[in-house]
Design a protein around this motif. Structure first.
Motif, mmCIF file in Angstrom:
data_model
loop_
_atom_site.group_PDB
_atom_site.id
_atom_site.type_symbol
_atom_site.label_atom_id
_atom_site.label_comp_id
_atom_site.label_asym_id
_atom_site.label_seq_id
_atom_site.Cartn_x
_atom_site.Cartn_y
_atom_site.Cartn_z
ATOM 1 N N GLY A 167 -13.968 28.418 23.892
ATOM 2 C CA GLY A 167 -12.863 29.519 23.562
ATOM 3 C C GLY A 167 -11.658 28.922 22.821
ATOM 4 N N GLN A 168 -10.570 29.754 22.909
ATOM 5 C CA GLN A 168 -9.358 29.526 22.328
ATOM 6 C C GLN A 168 -8.116 29.312 23.338
ATOM 7 O OE1 GLN A 168 -10.200 32.871 19.436
ATOM 8 N NE2 GLN A 168 -9.086 31.551 17.991
ATOM 9 N N GLN A 169 -7.452 28.547 23.102
ATOM 10 C CA GLN A 169 -6.160 27.874 24.135
ATOM 11 C C GLN A 169 -5.047 28.978 24.127
ATOM 12 O OE1 GLN A 169 -4.184 24.431 23.303
ATOM 13 N NE2 GLN A 169 -4.885 23.574 25.470
ATOM 14 N N ARG A 170 -4.589 29.427 25.260
ATOM 15 C CA ARG A 170 -3.416 30.071 25.278
ATOM 16 C C ARG A 170 -2.126 29.526 24.705
ATOM 17 N NH1 ARG A 170 0.091 32.295 30.726
ATOM 18 N NH2 ARG A 170 1.690 33.373 29.469
ATOM 19 N N THR A 171 -1.383 30.185 24.018
ATOM 20 C CA THR A 171 -0.076 29.761 23.706
ATOM 21 C C THR A 171 0.726 31.038 23.677
ATOM 22 O OG1 THR A 171 1.143 29.119 21.788
ATOM 23 C CG2 THR A 171 -0.973 30.082 21.229
ATOM 24 N N GLY A 172 1.930 31.078 24.510
ATOM 25 C CA GLY A 172 2.561 32.254 24.538
ATOM 26 C C GLY A 172 1.414 33.315 25.207
ATOM 27 N N PHE A 173 1.618 34.479 24.828
ATOM 28 C CA PHE A 173 0.864 35.630 25.077
ATOM 29 C C PHE A 173 -0.379 35.783 23.930
ATOM 30 C CE2 PHE A 173 4.755 37.465 27.138
ATOM 31 C CZ PHE A 173 4.150 37.354 28.368
ATOM 32 N N ASP A 174 -0.562 34.912 23.284
ATOM 33 C CA ASP A 174 -1.575 34.796 22.230
ATOM 34 C C ASP A 174 -2.333 33.518 22.421
ATOM 35 O OD1 ASP A 174 -3.086 35.534 20.018
ATOM 36 O OD2 ASP A 174 -1.498 35.499 18.627
ATOM 37 N N VAL A 175 -3.362 33.314 21.631
ATOM 38 C CA VAL A 175 -4.221 32.034 21.678
ATOM 39 C C VAL A 175 -3.968 31.357 20.172
ATOM 40 C CG1 VAL A 175 -5.934 33.030 23.229
ATOM 41 C CG2 VAL A 175 -6.359 33.637 20.914
ATOM 42 N N SER A 176 -4.298 30.157 20.397
ATOM 43 C CA SER A 176 -4.244 29.344 19.152
ATOM 44 C C SER A 176 -5.474 29.399 18.179
ATOM 45 C CB SER A 176 -4.516 27.624 19.458
ATOM 46 O OG SER A 176 -5.851 27.386 20.133
ATOM 47 N N LYS A 177 -5.234 28.990 16.975
ATOM 48 C CA LYS A 177 -6.280 29.229 16.092
ATOM 49 C C LYS A 177 -7.449 28.218 16.054
ATOM 50 C CE LYS A 177 -2.492 30.274 12.688
ATOM 51 N NZ LYS A 177 -1.935 29.867 11.360
ATOM 52 N N GLY A 178 -7.091 27.161 16.619
ATOM 53 C CA GLY A 178 -8.240 26.199 16.700
ATOM 54 C C GLY A 178 -9.177 26.630 18.084
ATOM 55 N N LYS A 212 -9.678 24.719 11.032
ATOM 56 C CA LYS A 212 -9.226 24.558 9.320
ATOM 57 C C LYS A 212 -7.889 24.616 9.191
ATOM 58 C CE LYS A 212 -11.088 26.478 5.030
ATOM 59 N NZ LYS A 212 -11.730 25.185 4.861
ATOM 60 N N THR A 213 -7.314 23.618 8.282
ATOM 61 C CA THR A 213 -5.916 23.543 7.821
ATOM 62 C C THR A 213 -5.629 24.154 6.413
ATOM 63 O OG1 THR A 213 -5.997 21.353 6.789
ATOM 64 C CG2 THR A 213 -5.699 21.570 9.207
ATOM 65 N N ALA A 214 -4.370 24.187 5.965
ATOM 66 C CA ALA A 214 -4.302 24.737 4.682
ATOM 67 C C ALA A 214 -4.050 23.749 3.591
ATOM 68 C CB ALA A 214 -2.834 25.627 5.028
ATOM 69 N N ILE A 215 -4.465 22.506 4.155
ATOM 70 C CA ILE A 215 -4.424 21.377 3.180
ATOM 71 C C ILE A 215 -5.418 21.430 2.346
ATOM 72 C CG2 ILE A 215 -4.555 18.851 3.098
ATOM 73 C CD1 ILE A 215 -3.111 18.727 5.600
#
Length: 564
Positions: A167-178, A212-215
């Motif tokens: 899954g994806q982790q909760r952050t605020g009322f959304d979820v993380s990209k990772g 995936k990062t923007a680097i």
């Protein structure tokens, strides 16, 4: 609009509760839920001055509240739940700014029997000690890192438990990209080999974070892998447990948002706990070594002050004091890498603590008529020792059991004496060393000596009075403090308290502040209401060894907690 939404949620919960209560017997449904609200009205307070002689000023929106409504329904092997949250007009001070407005926060659907447990939606889980992966909720700290996705728990026998998550982790009322996925296996070897007096358990864990990062042309993989093995043994009064964790090579983040594409390092952790316990006597010792073990669902979240998107659980292994002055200089675990200058380098921490408990028997010389309890605790934490390269390029090699700069120590003794059926007293002495540079990235080192004494008098089984006095001598920072608290439990439903902390030894005369609080609580069945007026000392608020920073403030707070 926000108030209307919250009202709608409350009305919905009460309506739903009534409806299901009426249908419960007919349909064999089990419905429960709860509501929690913590509100504060922040006030201007010219009596509290900071180090720059500025008074405490309330925020632009002085009335703030964190509220939680949760509903759960169970029918045979099926369960479902939902949690709505409101932060109006804003969340309490220094909470994660992503907590904003009114919205549905978490929800889940679960099927569970003796062998299979399947969950879809948001869920909480922990593998082993949590050093590699743990998701949990702590409202006082503003932590909720539930995973949104799926979890499968399979128990093919009574001694094997298999878990898998995605899954994806909760952050605020959304979820993380990772994206997070993993598996855990725990085997009860005692049942497998039919040991009668020894409990032996082994566990294996795999966890991965895919981001995936923007680097451009990163020198690290999108996926960071984590592996862990653990073993625990219990035999009569003896117990032992150990866990080793490894995190594959990944970019080091030394400052929030700054992913270093040149410093790519692995991480690892070692945790050992052993002890002996029988009636009247116990010894417990813990050792832990952390090296570059921060783990976030998004790399650049490392270093945020809200514990947002954190994947693992690394509490400070020190005594959790219940005295106010002993919690001014609180240790926080130091798993991060920081190559600032030759005199300030970190790659993790090494240390541990020892607890010793002894009960002097009734009738003995020291125990007297009613006995006496003594608790000793010692904890010590150092930065990892090794070789560190600050420039061209940055790098480090640690000595596995090398002790670097001392960061924190805490020696303390607590003596509890029951004099008769009405009187009981506790005396404590605490000695602390706190390295502000290594723990807070601030200037100075603090040595403290703290004494505290408290007494409780029981008028009846439900009516009691508790008084406490404490004093701290400190050689740096804000110097000496004195504190006092009185608590009166009128009955099992109603209680009151009054407390004050006075920083009388501060070198700055305008910063010699009183932090007074007065309040009370009322309990009836499953409902508790508490009202408080006073001043909040700025600093760390910690729960179970995990902390968040709160600013100095003054005002009125109201909390409500009920379940149905």
């Amino acid at each position: 609009m926000k108030l209307n939404k919250l009202t709608q949620l409350l009305v919905l919960s009460l309506t739903t509760a009534t409806t299901f209560a009426q249908e419960k017997e007919k349909q064999n449904l089990n419905f429960n839920g709860g509501f929690e609200s913590n509100s504060q009205w922040y006030l201007n307070d010219t009596g509290v001055r900071d180090e720059f002689d500025n008074p405490t000023v309330h925020p632009e929106q002085p009335v703030r509240s964190n509220s939680y409504l949760f509903l759960n329904l169970k029918y045979k092997n099926w369960s479902a739940g939902i949690q709505g949250e409101s932060y109006m007009e804003n969340a309490l001070l220094n909470m994660n700014p992503k907590y904003d407005g009114v919205n549905v926060a978490t929800y889940f659907l679960q099927f569970k029997n003796e062998k299979i447990d399947i969950t879809a939606g948001y869920f909480y889980e922990q593998f082993g000690s949590g050093l590699l992966y743990r998701s949990w909720e702590d409202r006082a700290l503003g932590i909720n890192n539930a995973l949104r996705g799926g979890r499968l728990i399979f128990k093919p026998t009574n001694y094997i438990t298999l878990k898998s998550i995605y899954g994806q982790q909760r952050t605020g009322f959304d979820v993380s990209k990772g994206k997070i996925y993993g598996a855990d296996a725990e085997i009860g070897l005692s049942s497998l080999f039919k040991f009668e007096k020894t409990d032996l358990t082994m566990g294996l864990t795999y966890v991965a974070r895919d981001e995936k990062t923007a680097i451009e042309n990163p020198n690290f993989d999108d996926v960071t892998h984590g592996y862990a093995g653990r073993l625990s043994v219990n035999h009569d009064a003896l117990y032992f447990s150990s866990e080793f964790d490894y995190k594959s090579k990944d970019a080091v983040v030394q400052a929030p948002g700054q992913i270093d594409n040149r410093l790519i390092k692995p991480g690892n952790a070692l945790l050992i706990n052993l002890g002996y316990s029988k009636k009247g006597f116990g010894v417990d010792a813990s050792f832990r070594r952390l090296e570059n073990m921060s783990f976030f669902s998004e790399r650049d979240a490392k270093g945020n002050t809200f514990n947002d998107r954190i994947m693992n659980f690394m509490p400070s292994l020190t005594k959790q004091h219940h005295y106010n002055l002993a919690n001014i200089y609180v240790y926080q675990s130091q798993p991060n890498v920081l190559l600032s200058d030759a005199n300030f380098v970190k790659a993790g921490e090494i240390g541990g603590q020892i607890d010793i408990f002894y009960d002097f028997k009734k009738g003995s010389t020291l125990g007297g008529k009613n006995g006496m309890k003594v608790a000793l605790n010692f904890s010590n934490w150092n930065a990892l020792g090794g070789t560190f390269y600050i420039f061209n390029p940055q790098d480090y090699q640690t000595d596995y059991f090398g002790f670097g700069k001392r960061m924190f120590t805490d020696y303390n003794i607590e003596i509890t004496k029951k004099w008769n059926n009405k009187w009981q007293s506790i005396f404590s002495y605490i000695n602390q060393y706190y390295n502000k540079k290594y723990i807070e990235d601030a200037k100075g080192e603090v040595n403290t000596n703290i004494v505290a004494a408290e007494a409780t008098y029981k008028f009846t089984a439900t009516r009691s009075l508790r008084v406490m006095g404490e004093h701290m001598w400190a050689d740096y920072d804000k110097k000496n403090w004195a504190g006092a608290t009185a608590e009166f439990n009128l009955n099992s439903k109603l209680s009151f308290y009054l407390s004050d902390l006075y920083n009388y030894g501060n070198d700055l005369d305008y910063a010699r502040n009183h932090y007074f609080n007065v309040g009370g609580a009322f309990r009836r069945n499953s409902t508790r209401i508490a009202l408080n007026y006073g001043r909040q000392r700025g600093g760390l608020v910690c729960v179970g060894g995990v902390c968040r920073f709160v600013p100095e403030s003054s005002g009125v707070s109201l909390s409500l907690n009920t379940s149905f």
